[in-house]
Motif scaffolding. Structure first.
Motif, PDB file in Angstrom:
ATOM      1  N   MET A 151       0.789  -1.292   0.001  1.00 41.93           N
ATOM      2  CA  MET A 151      -0.031  -0.106   0.108  1.00 41.93           C
ATOM      3  C   MET A 151       0.942   1.278   0.000  1.00 41.93           C
ATOM      4  O   MET A 151       1.866   1.370   0.774  1.00 41.93           O
ATOM      5  CB  MET A 151      -1.054  -0.070   1.257  1.00 41.93           C
ATOM      6  CG  MET A 151      -1.985   1.029   1.229  1.00 41.93           C
ATOM      7  SD  MET A 151      -2.980   0.790   2.527  1.00 41.93           S
ATOM      8  CE  MET A 151      -2.015   0.831   3.886  1.00 41.93           C
ATOM      9  N   ILE A 152       0.651   2.171  -0.715  1.00 41.00           N
ATOM     10  CA  ILE A 152       1.481   3.580  -1.113  1.00 41.00           C
ATOM     11  C   ILE A 152       0.738   4.216  -0.094  1.00 41.00           C
ATOM     12  O   ILE A 152       1.237   5.067   0.777  1.00 41.00           O
ATOM     13  CB  ILE A 152       1.122   3.946  -2.338  1.00 41.00           C
ATOM     14  CG1 ILE A 152       1.702   2.887  -3.520  1.00 41.00           C
ATOM     15  CG2 ILE A 152       2.053   5.114  -2.646  1.00 41.00           C
ATOM     16  CD1 ILE A 152       3.046   2.334  -3.269  1.00 41.00           C
ATOM     17  N   LEU A 153      -0.596   4.494  -0.143  1.00 41.69           N
ATOM     18  CA  LEU A 153      -1.237   5.760   0.725  1.00 41.69           C
ATOM     19  C   LEU A 153      -2.577   5.187   1.116  1.00 41.69           C
ATOM     20  O   LEU A 153      -3.158   4.490   0.167  1.00 41.69           O
ATOM     21  CB  LEU A 153      -1.009   7.108   0.154  1.00 41.69           C
ATOM     22  CG  LEU A 153      -1.704   7.383  -1.246  1.00 41.69           C
ATOM     23  CD1 LEU A 153      -2.902   7.968  -0.931  1.00 41.69           C
ATOM     24  CD2 LEU A 153      -0.716   8.656  -1.694  1.00 41.69           C
ATOM     25  N   GLU A 154      -3.492   5.775   2.059  1.00 45.42           N
ATOM     26  CA  GLU A 154      -4.836   5.380   2.141  1.00 45.42           C
ATOM     27  C   GLU A 154      -5.538   6.934   2.574  1.00 45.42           C
ATOM     28  O   GLU A 154      -4.707   7.685   3.218  1.00 45.42           O
ATOM     29  CB  GLU A 154      -5.107   4.399   3.054  1.00 45.42           C
ATOM     30  CG  GLU A 154      -4.565   4.614   4.561  1.00 45.42           C
ATOM     31  CD  GLU A 154      -4.934   3.510   5.488  1.00 45.42           C
ATOM     32  OE1 GLU A 154      -6.074   2.749   5.299  1.00 45.42           O
ATOM     33  OE2 GLU A 154      -4.089   3.045   6.283  1.00 45.42           O
ATOM     34  N   THR A 155      -6.793   6.720   2.230  1.00 49.21           N
ATOM     35  CA  THR A 155      -7.618   7.780   2.706  1.00 49.21           C
ATOM     36  C   THR A 155      -8.933   7.311   3.332  1.00 49.21           C
ATOM     37  O   THR A 155      -9.070   6.096   3.718  1.00 49.21           O
ATOM     38  CB  THR A 155      -8.245   8.567   1.237  1.00 49.21           C
ATOM     39  OG1 THR A 155      -9.103   7.457   0.636  1.00 49.21           O
ATOM     40  CG2 THR A 155      -7.091   8.988   0.243  1.00 49.21           C
ATOM     41  N   GLN A 156     -10.060   8.169   3.596  1.00 46.26           N
ATOM     42  CA  GLN A 156     -10.957   7.573   4.475  1.00 46.26           C
ATOM     43  C   GLN A 156     -11.670   6.350   3.682  1.00 46.26           C
ATOM     44  O   GLN A 156     -11.927   5.253   4.431  1.00 46.26           O
ATOM     45  CB  GLN A 156     -11.916   8.580   4.528  1.00 46.26           C
ATOM     46  CG  GLN A 156     -13.082   8.226   5.182  1.00 46.26           C
ATOM     47  CD  GLN A 156     -14.327   9.305   5.619  1.00 46.26           C
ATOM     48  OE1 GLN A 156     -13.859  10.550   4.978  1.00 46.26           O
ATOM     49  NE2 GLN A 156     -15.399   9.070   6.075  1.00 46.26           N
ATOM     50  N   ARG A 157     -11.835   6.285   2.402  1.00 48.03           N
ATOM     51  CA  ARG A 157     -12.359   5.241   1.762  1.00 48.03           C
ATOM     52  C   ARG A 157     -11.749   4.503   0.828  1.00 48.03           C
ATOM     53  O   ARG A 157     -12.124   3.417   0.133  1.00 48.03           O
ATOM     54  CB  ARG A 157     -13.702   5.781   0.871  1.00 48.03           C
ATOM     55  CG  ARG A 157     -14.471   6.727   1.582  1.00 48.03           C
ATOM     56  CD  ARG A 157     -15.700   7.205   0.750  1.00 48.03           C
ATOM     57  NE  ARG A 157     -15.140   8.126  -0.266  1.00 48.03           N
ATOM     58  CZ  ARG A 157     -15.658   8.655  -1.219  1.00 48.03           C
ATOM     59  NH1 ARG A 157     -16.946   8.031  -1.596  1.00 48.03           N
ATOM     60  NH2 ARG A 157     -15.393   9.233  -1.911  1.00 48.03           N
ATOM     61  N   LEU A 158     -10.472   4.763   0.446  1.00 52.28           N
ATOM     62  CA  LEU A 158      -9.416   4.279  -0.598  1.00 52.28           C
ATOM     63  C   LEU A 158      -8.015   3.762   0.030  1.00 52.28           C
ATOM     64  O   LEU A 158      -7.764   4.322   1.085  1.00 52.28           O
ATOM     65  CB  LEU A 158      -9.372   5.315  -1.602  1.00 52.28           C
ATOM     66  CG  LEU A 158     -10.511   5.876  -2.252  1.00 52.28           C
ATOM     67  CD1 LEU A 158     -10.051   7.114  -3.102  1.00 52.28           C
ATOM     68  CD2 LEU A 158     -11.334   4.835  -3.047  1.00 52.28           C
ATOM     69  N   TYR A 159      -7.580   3.003  -0.661  1.00 53.10           N
ATOM     70  CA  TYR A 159      -6.144   2.890  -0.621  1.00 53.10           C
ATOM     71  C   TYR A 159      -5.497   2.563  -1.993  1.00 53.10           C
ATOM     72  O   TYR A 159      -6.235   2.257  -2.967  1.00 53.10           O
ATOM     73  CB  TYR A 159      -5.778   1.905   0.330  1.00 53.10           C
ATOM     74  CG  TYR A 159      -5.792   0.108  -0.112  1.00 53.10           C
ATOM     75  CD1 TYR A 159      -4.864  -0.323  -0.899  1.00 53.10           C
ATOM     76  CD2 TYR A 159      -6.864  -0.422   0.419  1.00 53.10           C
ATOM     77  CE1 TYR A 159      -5.182  -1.590  -1.327  1.00 53.10           C
ATOM     78  CE2 TYR A 159      -7.069  -1.647   0.097  1.00 53.10           C
ATOM     79  CZ  TYR A 159      -6.116  -2.352  -1.085  1.00 53.10           C
ATOM     80  OH  TYR A 159      -6.415  -3.547  -1.217  1.00 53.10           O
ATOM     81  N   LEU A 160      -4.273   2.946  -2.057  1.00 53.62           N
ATOM     82  CA  LEU A 160      -3.478   3.093  -3.591  1.00 53.62           C
ATOM     83  C   LEU A 160      -2.268   2.146  -3.326  1.00 53.62           C
ATOM     84  O   LEU A 160      -1.614   2.084  -2.340  1.00 53.62           O
ATOM     85  CB  LEU A 160      -3.128   4.550  -3.850  1.00 53.62           C
ATOM     86  CG  LEU A 160      -4.189   5.343  -4.702  1.00 53.62           C
ATOM     87  CD1 LEU A 160      -5.248   5.920  -3.498  1.00 53.62           C
ATOM     88  CD2 LEU A 160      -3.439   6.545  -5.194  1.00 53.62           C
ATOM     89  N   ARG A 161      -2.236   1.392  -4.238  1.00 50.17           N
ATOM     90  CA  ARG A 161      -0.950   0.383  -4.346  1.00 50.17           C
ATOM     91  C   ARG A 161      -0.495   0.407  -5.756  1.00 50.17           C
ATOM     92  O   ARG A 161      -1.174   0.697  -6.638  1.00 50.17           O
ATOM     93  CB  ARG A 161      -1.648  -1.019  -3.754  1.00 50.17           C
ATOM     94  CG  ARG A 161      -2.713  -1.651  -4.903  1.00 50.17           C
ATOM     95  CD  ARG A 161      -2.654  -3.144  -4.680  1.00 50.17           C
ATOM     96  NE  ARG A 161      -3.635  -3.629  -5.368  1.00 50.17           N
ATOM     97  CZ  ARG A 161      -3.795  -3.923  -6.616  1.00 50.17           C
ATOM     98  NH1 ARG A 161      -2.908  -3.632  -7.559  1.00 50.17           N
ATOM     99  NH2 ARG A 161      -5.173  -4.507  -7.119  1.00 50.17           N
TER     100      ARG A 161
END
Length: 175
Positions: free
Chosen positions: A1-11
């Motif tokens: 995982m690169i980063l995450e938000t309230q509803r999402l994560y980016l990988r």
């Protein structure tokens, strides 16, 4: 995982994401700003280009995943782009059409701006958006960006005007 938000994560994307990516790249309506749906070869090249960017820069377009369901919603990330007189760090995003108008692009773009400023220590970030892509222009504005110039990209035998949006690190957002 690169980063995450309230509803999402980016990988990082992998070759296993090809089918999900094709739902975007091979949808002519989703790809209207590119004037065509991608062929299988173009979609493979797109994915391979992201994988190469991870190796070269440590970033690229990443898979956007719904934290609750694990569903691949689209892609968003940072890429180096030529705007004629310089190469700039761009926030970009493309989502499956069924996930448009849910705020995902804005949520991802804001997180990417924070990542660019706090992790990469970028002095500024850009979004380069086709003149007919009003929805993406609105995302850039919600991300605190403003138009600093216009350029014309020649792609698919068409001259395509683009707005270059920018925000400086530390610039106060006006919405």
């Amino acid at each position: 995982m690169i980063l995450e938000t309230q509803r999402l994560y980016l990988r990082e994307m992998t070759q296993d994401d090809y089918a999900d990516l094709c739902e975007i790249l091979q949808d002519k309506d989703a790809m209207y700003a590119y004037e065509h749906a991608f062929s299988d070869e173009e979609a493979h090249d797109w994915l391979d280009r992201q994988l190469a960017r991870y190796e070269t820069y440590g970033f690229g377009l990443w898979a956007v995943i719904d934290r609750e369901t694990g569903t691949f919603l689209g892609q968003a990330g940072l890429t180096m782009q030529d705007i004629g007189d310089e190469e700039v760090l761009e926030i970009g995003y493309l989502f499956k059409r069924r996930y448009w108008h849910h705020g995902y692009a804005t949520e991802a773009a804001r997180a990417l701006k924070a990542y660019a400023f706090s992790i990469l220590h970028a002095p500024r970030v850009y979004s380069i958006i086709r003149d007919n892509n009003i929805a993406s222009q609105n995302v850039a504005r919600r991300n605190g960006m403003h138009v600093v110039k216009t350029i014309v990209k020649h792609y698919y035998n068409i001259d395509m005007p683009h707005f270059v949006f920018c925000i400086e690190n530390g610039e106060r957002e006006t919405l």
